[in-house]
Design a protein around this motif. Structure first.
Motif, mmCIF file in Angstrom:
data_model
loop_
_atom_site.group_PDB
_atom_site.id
_atom_site.type_symbol
_atom_site.label_atom_id
_atom_site.label_comp_id
_atom_site.label_asym_id
_atom_site.label_seq_id
_atom_site.Cartn_x
_atom_site.Cartn_y
_atom_site.Cartn_z
ATOM 1 N N ASN A 116 11.252 12.406 19.189
ATOM 2 C CA ASN A 116 12.419 13.116 19.719
ATOM 3 C C ASN A 116 13.452 13.368 18.626
ATOM 4 O O ASN A 116 14.095 14.425 18.601
ATOM 5 C CB ASN A 116 13.049 12.324 20.859
ATOM 6 N N ARG A 119 12.390 16.303 16.594
ATOM 7 C CA ARG A 119 12.669 17.555 17.307
ATOM 8 C C ARG A 119 14.160 17.894 17.251
ATOM 9 O O ARG A 119 14.521 19.071 17.133
ATOM 10 C CB ARG A 119 12.174 17.445 18.742
ATOM 11 N N GLU A 122 15.137 19.808 14.425
ATOM 12 C CA GLU A 122 14.632 21.177 14.502
ATOM 13 C C GLU A 122 13.283 21.373 13.820
ATOM 14 O O GLU A 122 12.967 22.472 13.363
ATOM 15 C CB GLU A 122 15.675 22.168 13.964
ATOM 16 N N SER A 124 9.412 22.044 14.164
ATOM 17 C CA SER A 124 8.594 22.699 15.172
ATOM 18 C C SER A 124 7.574 21.715 15.735
ATOM 19 O O SER A 124 7.317 20.655 15.138
ATOM 20 C CB SER A 124 7.866 23.896 14.568
ATOM 21 N N GLU A 125 6.970 22.066 16.866
ATOM 22 C CA GLU A 125 5.955 21.199 17.439
ATOM 23 C C GLU A 125 4.753 21.071 16.498
ATOM 24 O O GLU A 125 4.129 20.007 16.425
ATOM 25 C CB GLU A 125 5.507 21.725 18.806
ATOM 26 N N VAL A 128 5.748 18.488 13.982
ATOM 27 C CA VAL A 128 5.703 17.154 14.590
ATOM 28 C C VAL A 128 4.263 16.676 14.705
ATOM 29 O O VAL A 128 3.947 15.520 14.385
ATOM 30 C CB VAL A 128 6.392 17.163 15.968
#
Length: 210
Positions: A116, A119, A122, A124-125, A128
């Motif tokens: 978290n 994220r 900032e 991106s998925e 991550v």
């Protein structure tokens, strides 16, 4: 005993395995980490565990223990009849080394709170996901070299297996191919045939979504 748990929490999973291997009776109390802002962060649960994480275990005299590693040590000291560690000091150290590698150097880096935070920064998925795969892969490279060609990690189910099975489950959740780690895959296969590991598995938990 009462276990405050979440079905796919890695640390809750490892504690369930330890309890099942030792044949101890306990009642699971699910703590939903994702619904309605997370039950673990609400005052009712924070009174039990000020850190707001799972697992927690209520034991005798209404005492509540936190942190899976500390709880497993407590169980090993109080219920030694089915040991998770061998008597030989060198063998004990090897088991603890693999457990610490997973519990300290792999799992914390893909904990929900860490992801978290990434994220919030900032990422991106995709970034991550790359973070997760990098740290699990790096750790599994070391575990694969350390556990050898025994049944389970070191011959019989023990502390290293208690830590490894939940981490293998997490690796699969994050689409990591365990075929690259044949020793780890072998341990996972043997464990999933063992009743204690099957009873502790996330798919066997009452709080798993249908």
């Amino acid at each position: 005993m009462e276990l405050y748990t979440y079905y796919r929490s890695t640390s809750s999973y490892r504690l369930r395995i330890a309890l099942e291997l030792k044949g101890l009776d306990y009642r699971s109390i699910p703590v939903n980490l994702v619904g309605d802002g997370g039950e673990q962060l609400k005052p009712a649960y924070r009174t039990l565990n000020p850190q707001g994480r799972v697992p927690a275990l209520r034991v005798e005299n209404n005492q509540v223990l936190i942190q899976s590693s500390a709880i497993i040590e407590y169980l090993e000291e109080c219920y030694p009849q089915v040991p998770l560690l061998p008597k030989d000091p060198l063998k004990r150290a090897r088991q603890r080394g693999v457990a610490a590698l997973i519990g300290c150097d792999i799992h914390p880096l893909h904990n929900v709170s860490v992801l978290n935070r990434l994220r919030q920064m900032e990422l991106s998925e995709a970034e991550v996901d790359n973070w997760i795969r990098h740290w699990i892969g790096l750790g599994f490279d070391a575990v694969e070299a350390l556990i050898g060609d025994h049944d389970f990690c070191f011959g019989t189910p023990g502390l290293a297996d208690v830590y490894l099975l939940p981490q293998a489950y997490a690796a699969r959740r994050f689409a990591i191919d365990l075929n690259h780690y044949p020793r780890i895959a072998r341990v996972e296969r043997l464990a999933l045939e063992h009743l204690a590991f099957r009873r502790a598995h996330p798919d066997a938990q009452a709080d798993k979504p249908a």
